[in-house]
Design a protein around this motif. Structure first.
Motif, short mmCIF file in Angstrom:
data_model
loop_
_atom_site.label_atom_id
_atom_site.label_comp_id
_atom_site.label_asym_id
_atom_site.label_seq_id
_atom_site.Cartn_x
_atom_site.Cartn_y
_atom_site.Cartn_z
N GLN A 1 0.80 -1.34 0.10
CA GLN A 1 -0.07 0.00 -0.08
C GLN A 1 0.90 1.29 0.18
OE1 GLN A 1 -2.73 -0.30 3.27
NE2 GLN A 1 -4.36 -0.20 1.72
N GLU A 2 1.84 1.15 0.82
CA GLU A 2 2.66 2.29 1.02
C GLU A 2 3.68 2.73 -0.39
OE1 GLU A 2 3.07 5.62 3.06
OE2 GLU A 2 2.35 3.87 3.76
N LEU A 3 4.05 1.47 -0.98
CA LEU A 3 4.56 1.77 -2.39
C LEU A 3 3.49 2.27 -3.23
CD1 LEU A 3 6.59 -1.75 -2.58
CD2 LEU A 3 7.68 0.74 -2.48
N PRO B 1 9.71 -4.04 -10.36
CA PRO B 1 8.27 -4.30 -10.51
C PRO B 1 7.45 -3.43 -9.81
CG PRO B 1 9.58 -6.33 -10.58
CD PRO B 1 10.42 -5.32 -10.22
N GLY B 2 7.96 -3.22 -8.17
CA GLY B 2 7.23 -2.72 -7.37
C GLY B 2 7.33 -1.10 -7.37
N ASN C 1 -3.96 5.36 0.28
CA ASN C 1 -3.04 4.06 0.46
C ASN C 1 -2.07 4.30 1.40
OD1 ASN C 1 -3.81 1.66 -1.50
ND2 ASN C 1 -4.33 3.76 -2.71
N CYS C 2 -1.75 5.55 1.98
CA CYS C 2 -0.79 6.08 2.81
C CYS C 2 -1.06 5.60 4.20
CB CYS C 2 -0.63 7.50 2.47
SG CYS C 2 0.86 7.97 3.57
N ASN C 3 0.04 4.91 4.92
CA ASN C 3 -0.19 4.64 6.22
C ASN C 3 0.87 5.17 7.13
OD1 ASN C 3 -2.32 2.48 5.97
ND2 ASN C 3 -0.68 1.54 4.71
#
Length: 228
Positions: A5-7, A49-50, A91-93
């Motif tokens: 999610q962070e990526l 890929p990420g 999506n940021c934690n």
């Protein structure tokens, strides 16, 4: 997981930054940027890929890099940047990054609102600021809410002051000023609170905005004949 999610959030923020930059470029510069981005996509596709150059639909929904033509259009790029930043925030934690993304989102909303105002689209600017206020209220960002509220009040006040009326205020001018008054009062209260709670550059920025709100409020009160 949270790491993915962070990526995803970081990559979406990068693409928002790209669109913010594109909105400040000339047409030939945008063409060169598109070529560079396409090269980067090819180079990074297999290496990292990420990184976020190629996300699945499940990860970012309809938002995929280079899924729309790149252009120097301010309005188009601002809207893309806002959409990317909203998804990035979702999506940021990480607390520190959330603050940065929210700051960029507020700046993008303000910039697009100013563009609508400068191009004479009062109704569009009004709707845009209202949407921004609702958004920042929903995520609990009082300073950003107050800042956009200040812009909205200035919009009403400027329309009232630009109207030609030879004998007192017209009904339309009175209506615009009456709408601006409570918005300014609320914005001033929130900006003053943010100034008191903040530190360093943040406190100075909110303090400056609070002083602008004070001046605007004084002007509206004078125009309405209050406190003369």
């Amino acid at each position: 997981g949270r790491e993915q999610q962070e990526l995803t959030s970081e990559a979406l923020e990068v693409w928002a930054d790209c669109h913010s930059a594109l909105g400040r470029m000339k047409a030939d510069e945008v063409a060169k940027a598109k070529e560079a981005l396409e090269r980067m996509r090819e180079e990074e596709r297999d290496k990292v890929p990420g990184f976020g150059i190629m996300f699945s639909v499940d990860e970012v929904g309809w938002l995929t890099p280079l899924s729309h033509p790149l252009s120097p259009d301010i309005e188009e790029n601002s809207n893309h940047a806002i959409r990317y930043l909203i998804r990035s925030l979702q999506n940021c934690n990480h607390a520190g990054r959330r603050f940065d993304v929210m700051s960029k989102l507020a700046a993008s909303y303000t910039s697009l609102g100013e563009h609508y105002t400068l191009t004479g689209r009062f109704t569009r600017a009004h709707q845009h600021y209202r949407q921004g206020i609702q958004l920042f209220e929903s995520i609990g960002d009082r300073p950003a809410t107050a800042s956009l509220s200040l812009r909205l009040a200035q919009l009403f006040a400027s329309r009232a002051s630009s109207a030609v009326c030879h004998s007192g205020l017209s009904p339309e001018q009175s209506s615009d000023l009456a709408k601006a008054l409570p918005i300014l009062e609320g914005a001033l209260a929130d900006l003053s609170a943010a100034r008191g709670d903040g530190r360093g550059a943040g406190a100075r920025a909110w303090g400056k905005a609070a002083r602008v709100a004070e001046v605007e409020l004084g002007g509206v009160l004078m125009a309405l004949g209050v406190g003369l």
